[in-house]
Design a protein around this motif. Sequence first.
Motif, PDB file in Angstrom:
ATOM      1  N   ASP A 142      -5.633   4.047  22.954  1.00 16.14           N
ATOM      2  CA  ASP A 142      -4.299   4.532  23.320  1.00 16.14           C
ATOM      3  C   ASP A 142      -4.387   5.417  24.554  1.00 16.14           C
ATOM      4  O   ASP A 142      -4.934   6.518  24.515  1.00 16.14           O
ATOM      5  CB  ASP A 142      -3.715   5.308  22.132  1.00 16.14           C
ATOM      6  CG  ASP A 142      -2.334   5.872  22.428  1.00 16.14           C
ATOM      7  OD1 ASP A 142      -1.761   5.528  23.482  1.00 16.14           O
ATOM      8  OD2 ASP A 142      -1.829   6.666  21.608  1.00 16.14           O
ATOM      9  N   ARG A 143      -3.809   4.926  25.668  1.00 17.45           N
ATOM     10  CA  ARG A 143      -3.818   5.675  26.926  1.00 17.45           C
ATOM     11  C   ARG A 143      -2.673   6.673  27.015  1.00 17.45           C
ATOM     12  O   ARG A 143      -2.507   7.325  28.054  1.00 17.45           O
ATOM     13  CB  ARG A 143      -3.719   4.706  28.096  1.00 17.45           C
ATOM     14  CG  ARG A 143      -4.839   3.684  28.167  1.00 17.45           C
ATOM     15  CD  ARG A 143      -4.487   2.570  29.125  1.00 17.45           C
ATOM     16  NE  ARG A 143      -3.322   1.807  28.640  1.00 17.45           N
ATOM     17  CZ  ARG A 143      -2.724   0.840  29.354  1.00 17.45           C
ATOM     18  NH1 ARG A 143      -3.165   0.529  30.543  1.00 17.45           N
ATOM     19  NH2 ARG A 143      -1.683   0.208  28.837  1.00 17.45           N
ATOM     20  N   ASN A 144      -1.856   6.760  25.968  1.00 15.19           N
ATOM     21  CA  ASN A 144      -0.659   7.605  25.982  1.00 15.19           C
ATOM     22  C   ASN A 144       0.195   7.284  27.204  1.00 15.19           C
ATOM     23  O   ASN A 144       0.452   8.147  28.061  1.00 15.19           O
ATOM     24  CB  ASN A 144      -1.038   9.086  25.979  1.00 15.19           C
ATOM     25  CG  ASN A 144       0.155   9.983  25.717  1.00 15.19           C
ATOM     26  OD1 ASN A 144       1.203   9.535  25.221  1.00 15.19           O
ATOM     27  ND2 ASN A 144       0.019  11.256  26.039  1.00 15.19           N
ATOM     28  N   ALA A 147       3.123   9.393  28.801  1.00 17.35           N
ATOM     29  CA  ALA A 147       2.891  10.651  29.508  1.00 17.35           C
ATOM     30  C   ALA A 147       1.767  10.534  30.531  1.00 17.35           C
ATOM     31  O   ALA A 147       1.339  11.536  31.081  1.00 17.35           O
ATOM     32  CB  ALA A 147       2.553  11.755  28.498  1.00 17.35           C
ATOM     33  N   ASN A 148       1.299   9.321  30.785  1.00 20.76           N
ATOM     34  CA  ASN A 148       0.184   9.132  31.715  1.00 20.76           C
ATOM     35  C   ASN A 148       0.659   9.320  33.155  1.00 20.76           C
ATOM     36  O   ASN A 148       1.503   8.566  33.638  1.00 20.76           O
ATOM     37  CB  ASN A 148      -0.395   7.730  31.536  1.00 20.76           C
ATOM     38  CG  ASN A 148      -1.752   7.577  32.208  1.00 20.76           C
ATOM     39  OD1 ASN A 148      -1.999   8.131  33.267  1.00 20.76           O
ATOM     40  ND2 ASN A 148      -2.635   6.823  31.571  1.00 20.76           N
ATOM     41  N   ARG A 156       6.197   3.799  32.728  1.00 22.62           N
ATOM     42  CA  ARG A 156       6.088   4.517  31.452  1.00 22.62           C
ATOM     43  C   ARG A 156       7.205   4.102  30.501  1.00 22.62           C
ATOM     44  O   ARG A 156       6.969   3.899  29.307  1.00 22.62           O
ATOM     45  CB  ARG A 156       6.137   6.037  31.703  1.00 22.62           C
ATOM     46  CG  ARG A 156       4.891   6.583  32.390  1.00 22.62           C
ATOM     47  CD  ARG A 156       4.793   8.086  32.203  1.00 22.62           C
ATOM     48  NE  ARG A 156       5.865   8.791  32.897  1.00 22.62           N
ATOM     49  CZ  ARG A 156       5.770   9.267  34.133  1.00 22.62           C
ATOM     50  NH1 ARG A 156       4.643   9.096  34.815  1.00 22.62           N
ATOM     51  NH2 ARG A 156       6.760   9.910  34.689  1.00 22.62           N
ATOM     52  N   ARG A 160       6.689   2.096  26.877  1.00 27.11           N
ATOM     53  CA  ARG A 160       7.219   2.588  25.602  1.00 27.11           C
ATOM     54  C   ARG A 160       8.129   1.549  24.958  1.00 27.11           C
ATOM     55  O   ARG A 160       8.082   1.336  23.746  1.00 27.11           O
ATOM     56  CB  ARG A 160       7.981   3.907  25.819  1.00 27.11           C
ATOM     57  CG  ARG A 160       7.098   5.089  26.167  1.00 27.11           C
ATOM     58  CD  ARG A 160       7.876   6.403  26.011  1.00 27.11           C
ATOM     59  NE  ARG A 160       9.001   6.462  26.924  1.00 27.11           N
ATOM     60  CZ  ARG A 160       8.957   7.009  28.141  1.00 27.11           C
ATOM     61  NH1 ARG A 160       7.827   7.537  28.577  1.00 27.11           N
ATOM     62  NH2 ARG A 160      10.031   7.046  28.904  1.00 27.11           N
ATOM     63  N   SER A 176       0.665   2.826  19.644  1.00 22.80           N
ATOM     64  CA  SER A 176       1.566   3.458  20.612  1.00 22.80           C
ATOM     65  C   SER A 176       1.280   3.007  22.045  1.00 22.80           C
ATOM     66  O   SER A 176       1.886   3.512  22.977  1.00 22.80           O
ATOM     67  CB  SER A 176       1.456   4.988  20.519  1.00 22.80           C
ATOM     68  OG  SER A 176       0.122   5.407  20.667  1.00 22.80           O
ATOM     69  N   ASP A 177       0.351   2.063  22.210  1.00 20.05           N
ATOM     70  CA  ASP A 177       0.038   1.512  23.533  1.00 20.05           C
ATOM     71  C   ASP A 177      -0.259   0.020  23.358  1.00 20.05           C
ATOM     72  O   ASP A 177      -1.408  -0.408  23.350  1.00 20.05           O
ATOM     73  CB  ASP A 177      -1.158   2.241  24.143  1.00 20.05           C
ATOM     74  CG  ASP A 177      -1.405   1.847  25.599  1.00 20.05           C
ATOM     75  OD1 ASP A 177      -0.622   1.048  26.136  1.00 20.05           O
ATOM     76  OD2 ASP A 177      -2.387   2.340  26.185  1.00 20.05           O
ATOM     77  N   SER A 218      -5.136   3.102  16.157  1.00 17.90           N
ATOM     78  CA  SER A 218      -5.257   3.522  17.550  1.00 17.90           C
ATOM     79  C   SER A 218      -6.133   4.759  17.633  1.00 17.90           C
ATOM     80  O   SER A 218      -6.142   5.592  16.714  1.00 17.90           O
ATOM     81  CB  SER A 218      -3.879   3.837  18.143  1.00 17.90           C
ATOM     82  OG  SER A 218      -3.086   2.690  18.251  1.00 17.90           O
ATOM     83  N   PRO A 220      -7.156   7.803  20.681  1.00 20.82           N
ATOM     84  CA  PRO A 220      -6.799   8.264  22.039  1.00 20.82           C
ATOM     85  C   PRO A 220      -7.954   8.083  23.011  1.00 20.82           C
ATOM     86  O   PRO A 220      -9.116   8.343  22.672  1.00 20.82           O
ATOM     87  CB  PRO A 220      -6.474   9.749  21.819  1.00 20.82           C
ATOM     88  CG  PRO A 220      -7.219  10.123  20.576  1.00 20.82           C
ATOM     89  CD  PRO A 220      -7.259   8.904  19.711  1.00 20.82           C
ATOM     90  N   GLU A 222      -8.893   8.325  27.489  1.00 19.66           N
ATOM     91  CA  GLU A 222      -8.490   8.637  28.842  1.00 19.66           C
ATOM     92  C   GLU A 222      -8.835   7.448  29.738  1.00 19.66           C
ATOM     93  O   GLU A 222      -9.570   6.541  29.329  1.00 19.66           O
ATOM     94  CB  GLU A 222      -9.200   9.906  29.332  1.00 19.66           C
ATOM     95  CG  GLU A 222      -8.825  11.152  28.543  1.00 19.66           C
ATOM     96  CD  GLU A 222      -9.586  12.377  29.011  1.00 19.66           C
ATOM     97  OE1 GLU A 222     -10.547  12.204  29.817  1.00 19.66           O
ATOM     98  OE2 GLU A 222      -9.249  13.489  28.593  1.00 19.66           O
TER      99      GLU A 222
END
Length: 343
Positions: A142-144, A147-148, A156, A160, A176-177, A218, A220, A222
């Motif tokens: 998950d790269r989020n 908010a990346n 973004r 989503r 979530s990704d 998932s 997290p 980076e």
Amino acid sequence: MSFMDRTMEVENLAADGAYLRATGLKLVIQVPCYNEEATLARVLDDLPREIDGIETVEFQIIDDGSSDRTVEVALANGVHHIVRNRGNKGLARTFQAGINNAIAEGADIVVTTDGDHQYPGRYIADLVRPIVEGRADVVVGDRNPGANPEFSPLKRFLQRFATRVVRHLSGVESVSDAVSGFRAYSRAAALKINVMTKFSYTTETLIHAGQSGLTVLSVPVETNSATRPSRLFTSMSAFLRKQVVTILRSFFMYRSLSAFLMLGMIMTALGLVPILRFVWFYAIGQGDGHVQSLIIGSLFVSVGYITAVIAFLSDSIATNRRLTEECLERLRKIDADRRRTPR
């Protein structure tokens, strides 16, 4: 599931367990590549050689018709397996070819990362841990994206939105990704994968996993700074168009009955309104001037009926597809077991 099916499943699990106890877990990290000579060495150097709970770690690249020195760089950096496409087949087919070969090579876990060094190799241990511990079949990095800072506001938003759609279609709420390509698959999940699209495998495999009852988690992660523009699409509109087509195909593939039946019911309901209107005027002796309502209503009802028939035919086709996938999964397992059985 019949008693025989359950018995076969238990026997298969027992056989897998015996194999794992005898040889330990084998991880194959695959890297789909298309002209990645500039970054591939860094990608391979960043990959882990040892991971807790894994006995063997091997690297595999899938060369999608590269015209540069991608294969030479891979060989110089100790890649264990090289799969070569005849010409450029696209990411989805390249991914499927890699999965098929990894299974044939006896992989118990397959991790997919990118050849442009988007994903740091240090997170691979986090991806495989839930599978090693038996908590997941598929793990997504998950790269989020919401908010990346590397993504534009439009990207973004689209990330989503696509994730919410995929959650709804797959029934998997833990993702979530949805378009992240940094993933780990258990052997059981890899055996089930059948990518039909030519564009990208990310959303389709998640929907397939959810519909197949696989557990998806998932973790997290980076990302590294971008080294080049994406080759999957030339513009945001092209990306959106291709993703929409993929999602719609998956929707009608896995939920054809509910999709077409709902559409048929709506068309029928719309048709009944003008028909009832005509009946009312006919009952009070004013039907001559409202025949058009009867014609329009009959047209809508007919289309609704045809759509409902299509719904049940599509469901029959989807059932046959699931049976075909089960047969293909068993054939893959038989072939993989034959290849990894010591002689």
